[in-house]
Design a protein around this motif. Structure first.
Motif, PDB file in Angstrom:
ATOM      1  N   MET A   1      35.165  32.754  34.674  1.00  0.00           N
ATOM      2  CA  MET A   1      34.480  33.630  33.722  1.00  0.00           C
ATOM      3  C   MET A   1      33.566  34.652  34.399  1.00  0.00           C
ATOM      4  O   MET A   1      32.896  35.415  33.724  1.00  0.00           O
ATOM      5  CB  MET A   1      33.677  32.785  32.733  1.00  0.00           C
ATOM      6  CG  MET A   1      34.540  31.916  31.842  1.00  0.00           C
ATOM      7  SD  MET A   1      33.574  30.902  30.697  1.00  0.00           S
ATOM      8  CE  MET A   1      32.868  32.150  29.625  1.00  0.00           C
ATOM      9  N   ASP A   2      33.546  34.674  35.722  1.00  0.00           N
ATOM     10  CA  ASP A   2      32.698  35.609  36.465  1.00  0.00           C
ATOM     11  C   ASP A   2      33.416  36.944  36.588  1.00  0.00           C
ATOM     12  O   ASP A   2      34.420  37.066  37.300  1.00  0.00           O
ATOM     13  CB  ASP A   2      32.375  35.038  37.843  1.00  0.00           C
ATOM     14  CG  ASP A   2      31.461  35.930  38.657  1.00  0.00           C
ATOM     15  OD1 ASP A   2      31.193  37.079  38.248  1.00  0.00           O
ATOM     16  OD2 ASP A   2      31.019  35.473  39.725  1.00  0.00           O
ATOM     17  N   GLU A   3      32.918  37.969  35.909  1.00  0.00           N
ATOM     18  CA  GLU A   3      33.572  39.275  35.887  1.00  0.00           C
ATOM     19  C   GLU A   3      33.640  39.922  37.266  1.00  0.00           C
ATOM     20  O   GLU A   3      34.434  40.839  37.472  1.00  0.00           O
ATOM     21  CB  GLU A   3      32.865  40.205  34.900  1.00  0.00           C
ATOM     22  CG  GLU A   3      33.016  39.747  33.463  1.00  0.00           C
ATOM     23  CD  GLU A   3      32.288  40.651  32.476  1.00  0.00           C
ATOM     24  OE1 GLU A   3      31.691  41.661  32.897  1.00  0.00           O
ATOM     25  OE2 GLU A   3      32.325  40.325  31.279  1.00  0.00           O
ATOM     26  N   LEU A   4      32.814  39.468  38.206  1.00  0.00           N
ATOM     27  CA  LEU A   4      32.823  40.035  39.550  1.00  0.00           C
ATOM     28  C   LEU A   4      33.800  39.328  40.485  1.00  0.00           C
ATOM     29  O   LEU A   4      34.054  39.814  41.589  1.00  0.00           O
ATOM     30  CB  LEU A   4      31.407  39.995  40.141  1.00  0.00           C
ATOM     31  CG  LEU A   4      30.343  40.778  39.351  1.00  0.00           C
ATOM     32  CD1 LEU A   4      28.980  40.596  39.999  1.00  0.00           C
ATOM     33  CD2 LEU A   4      30.720  42.237  39.235  1.00  0.00           C
ATOM     34  N   ALA A   5      34.364  38.212  40.059  1.00  0.00           N
ATOM     35  CA  ALA A   5      35.304  37.459  40.895  1.00  0.00           C
ATOM     36  C   ALA A   5      36.679  38.122  40.873  1.00  0.00           C
ATOM     37  O   ALA A   5      37.075  38.736  39.874  1.00  0.00           O
ATOM     38  CB  ALA A   5      35.413  36.023  40.405  1.00  0.00           C
ATOM     39  N   CYS A   6      37.408  37.975  41.965  1.00  0.00           N
ATOM     40  CA  CYS A   6      38.732  38.609  42.023  1.00  0.00           C
ATOM     41  C   CYS A   6      39.749  37.891  41.136  1.00  0.00           C
ATOM     42  O   CYS A   6      40.782  38.469  40.804  1.00  0.00           O
ATOM     43  CB  CYS A   6      39.218  38.713  43.461  1.00  0.00           C
ATOM     44  SG  CYS A   6      39.380  37.160  44.328  1.00  0.00           S
ATOM     45  N   ASN A   7      39.476  36.679  40.732  1.00  0.00           N
ATOM     46  CA  ASN A   7      40.403  35.973  39.834  1.00  0.00           C
ATOM     47  C   ASN A   7      39.810  35.795  38.430  1.00  0.00           C
ATOM     48  O   ASN A   7      40.151  34.857  37.714  1.00  0.00           O
ATOM     49  CB  ASN A   7      40.804  34.618  40.420  1.00  0.00           C
ATOM     50  CG  ASN A   7      39.638  33.664  40.577  1.00  0.00           C
ATOM     51  OD1 ASN A   7      38.495  34.083  40.735  1.00  0.00           O
ATOM     52  ND2 ASN A   7      39.933  32.380  40.553  1.00  0.00           N
ATOM     53  N   TYR A   8      38.949  36.719  38.030  1.00  0.00           N
ATOM     54  CA  TYR A   8      38.359  36.699  36.685  1.00  0.00           C
ATOM     55  C   TYR A   8      39.468  36.663  35.641  1.00  0.00           C
ATOM     56  O   TYR A   8      40.455  37.380  35.717  1.00  0.00           O
ATOM     57  CB  TYR A   8      37.481  37.933  36.489  1.00  0.00           C
ATOM     58  CG  TYR A   8      37.058  38.176  35.059  1.00  0.00           C
ATOM     59  CD1 TYR A   8      36.183  37.313  34.422  1.00  0.00           C
ATOM     60  CD2 TYR A   8      37.540  39.276  34.355  1.00  0.00           C
ATOM     61  CE1 TYR A   8      35.786  37.536  33.109  1.00  0.00           C
ATOM     62  CE2 TYR A   8      37.144  39.504  33.044  1.00  0.00           C
ATOM     63  CZ  TYR A   8      36.276  38.631  32.427  1.00  0.00           C
ATOM     64  OH  TYR A   8      35.887  38.853  31.136  1.00  0.00           O
ATOM     65  N   ASN A   9      39.303  35.809  34.639  1.00  0.00           N
ATOM     66  CA  ASN A   9      40.275  35.683  33.560  1.00  0.00           C
ATOM     67  C   ASN A   9      39.570  36.021  32.251  1.00  0.00           C
ATOM     68  O   ASN A   9      38.771  35.229  31.756  1.00  0.00           O
ATOM     69  CB  ASN A   9      40.851  34.268  33.525  1.00  0.00           C
ATOM     70  CG  ASN A   9      41.894  34.079  32.455  1.00  0.00           C
ATOM     71  OD1 ASN A   9      42.035  34.882  31.536  1.00  0.00           O
ATOM     72  ND2 ASN A   9      42.632  32.985  32.560  1.00  0.00           N
ATOM     73  N   SER A  10      39.872  37.174  31.683  1.00  0.00           N
ATOM     74  CA  SER A  10      39.199  37.622  30.460  1.00  0.00           C
ATOM     75  C   SER A  10      39.533  36.743  29.257  1.00  0.00           C
ATOM     76  O   SER A  10      38.842  36.790  28.244  1.00  0.00           O
ATOM     77  CB  SER A  10      39.555  39.082  30.152  1.00  0.00           C
ATOM     78  OG  SER A  10      40.947  39.210  29.930  1.00  0.00           O
ATOM     79  N   ASN A  11      40.566  35.917  29.358  1.00  0.00           N
ATOM     80  CA  ASN A  11      40.929  35.003  28.263  1.00  0.00           C
ATOM     81  C   ASN A  11      40.177  33.679  28.330  1.00  0.00           C
ATOM     82  O   ASN A  11      40.256  32.877  27.403  1.00  0.00           O
ATOM     83  CB  ASN A  11      42.434  34.736  28.257  1.00  0.00           C
ATOM     84  CG  ASN A  11      43.223  35.986  27.933  1.00  0.00           C
ATOM     85  OD1 ASN A  11      42.830  36.769  27.081  1.00  0.00           O
ATOM     86  ND2 ASN A  11      44.323  36.181  28.637  1.00  0.00           N
TER      87      ASN A  11
END
Length: 186
Positions: A167-177
């Protein structure tokens, strides 16, 4: 372990004898307030070295997450780092976890401050979110102020359908779902 299938949830609804304080976007998942216990050592400072991500980079934003959806992962990580006692380890044994400060703020807003109150004490409650000094961030239920000392520790659990992920928007594997943090952020 945390699922109750095929149900639409609402704030204040009673599920398994406990009130719902948060519902996810599709209303098929909810967080429920299970109760709280007297806090022993909640204001204890666990030390900069262990819980500060600057001095301990292995945390990767570990138990300092504040947002709604982070409490379960915060509790798991704090337990794996050796924090024992009723606050962290006991909650996992009863299929519950300690809320993040964001989740605790929703308990205050949606349950404590409601006309019903749900029996939540008007004192300071501990979260699973740690401050930069390594102490737990606590929330006073009447004033809404944050502190480092608590009188109670709350237990919550999730029911229904949730999307686990980063859930971290700054992470490269961020998942908006994702609506429940799983510790996979890189």
């Amino acid at each position: 372990r945390f699922r109750t299938e095929n149900m639409i949830y609402e704030i204040g609804q009673i599920v398994d004898g406990n009130p719902v304080f948060y519902v996810n976007e599709n209303k098929e998942g909810a967080m429920i307030y299970v109760g709280s216990g007297t806090c022993y050592g909640c204001s204890e400072n666990f030390g900069d070295i262990l819980f500060n991500p600057i001095t301990n980079p292995s945390l990767n934003n570990g138990p300092i997450r504040r947002f709604v959806g982070a409490g379960l992962q915060n509790t798991i990580e704090a337990n794996s780092l050796g924090i024992s006692g009723a606050l962290i380890s006991h909650s996992l044994t009863i299929d519950c976890f300690v809320p993040s400060i964001g989740e605790l703020q929703l308990i205050k807003e949606n349950l404590h401050d409601s006309n019903i109150n749900y029996g939540i004490a008007s004192y300071s409650h501990s979260s699973s979110t740690f401050n930069s000094s390594g102490g737990l961030i606590c929330l006073h239920m009447s004033s809404g102020s944050e502190s480092s000392g608590a009188d109670y520790y709350p237990y919550i659990k999730i029911v229904g359908n949730w999307n686990y992920g980063c859930m971290d928007e700054l992470a490269c594997n961020y998942n908006s779902n994702s609506n429940l943090e799983d510790g996979s952020c890189i």
